[in-house]
Write an enzyme that holds these catalytic residues in place. Structure first.
Site, PDB file in Angstrom:
ATOM      1  CG  LEU A  75      -1.941  -1.198   1.191  1.00 12.74           C
ATOM      2  CD1 LEU A  75      -2.809  -1.181   2.435  1.00 12.74           C
ATOM      3  CD2 LEU A  75      -2.802  -1.218  -0.056  1.00 12.74           C
ATOM      4  CB  CYS A  76       4.465   1.935  -0.154  1.00  5.18           C
ATOM      5  SG  CYS A  76       4.983   1.684   1.536  1.00  5.18           S
ATOM      6  CG  HIS A  77       1.070   6.769  -2.025  1.00  4.60           C
ATOM      7  ND1 HIS A  77       0.744   6.612  -0.703  1.00  4.60           N
ATOM      8  CD2 HIS A  77      -0.078   7.092  -2.659  1.00  4.60           C
ATOM      9  CE1 HIS A  77      -0.546   6.839  -0.540  1.00  4.60           C
ATOM     10  NE2 HIS A  77      -1.079   7.126  -1.715  1.00  4.60           N
ATOM     11  CG  MET A 113       6.600   2.719   4.925  1.00  2.00           C
ATOM     12  SD  MET A 113       6.914   1.836   6.484  1.00  2.00           S
ATOM     13  CE  MET A 113       7.401   0.233   5.881  1.00  2.00           C
ATOM     14  CD  GLU A 114       9.207   5.343   0.538  1.00  2.00           C
ATOM     15  OE1 GLU A 114       8.304   4.995  -0.236  1.00  2.00           O
ATOM     16  OE2 GLU A 114       8.963   5.815   1.681  1.00  2.00           O
ATOM     17  CG  ASP A 128      23.628 -12.380  -0.423  1.00  2.00           C
ATOM     18  OD1 ASP A 128      23.424 -13.606  -0.329  1.00  2.00           O
ATOM     19  OD2 ASP A 128      23.926 -11.818  -1.492  1.00  2.00           O
TER      20      ASP A 128
END
Length: 157
Positions: A75-77, A113-114, A128
């Site tokens: 739901l992130c833009h 969120m970014e 990794d």
């Protein structure tokens, strides 16, 4: 307590409508930490890792992740980021690498969120690249440190 903006009146998930929100300068900083064995950290710092420059690769991965956040979180833009900075600092005393990611834009929704995604993916990339020599690494403390802009203004942990 405020309501969840990602739910409609029926309780269904929805993307928040930001059409009428003002464009403001916004920024967010998130941090994290990758704990590892002293020998693993030494290899990273001294550039002796067989897979190459771990910190440079993790920095690029974090930047790329910030740009792809809306592809990963439903739901992130999608945002037009104007700046993404990922800093990786080896910390011998704490036994690992500190991660700080700051995202900026001028827009209608925040960039928390970014920044969190950038910090997370930078940590995952370190893991990794180093897992062959240290499977016991721990990625921890991914958290928002501060955000600026928008209706809610300034927030700091």
């Amino acid at each position: 307590m405020t309501h969840f903006t990602h739910l409609n009146e029926k309780g269904e998930a929805q993307m928040v409508d930001v059409t009428k929100k003002s464009h403001t300068e916004r920024s967010a900083t998130a941090t994290g930490f990758v704990k590892m064995q002293p020998e693993t950290l030494r290899m990273i710092v001294e550039g002796e890792h067989k897979k190459g420059d771990v910190l440079a690769t993790a920095r690029i991965a974090g930047i790329q992740a910030a740009k792809k956040t809306s592809d990963l979180i439903p739901l992130c833009h999608p945002l037009m980021l104007t700046s993404v900075k990922v800093d990786l600092s080896p910390d011998e005393d704490a036994g690992g690498v500190r991660i700080s990611a700051t995202c900026k834009l001028s827009g209608q929704t925040g960039v928390e969120m970014e920044a969190l995604t950038a910090a997370s993916v930078a940590g995952l990339t370190i893991y990794d690249m180093c897992k062959a020599v240290d499977k016991g690494m721990v990625i921890s403390n991914i958290q928002l440190e501060e955000k600026k802009g928008g209706k809610s203004g300034y927030w700091k942990r």
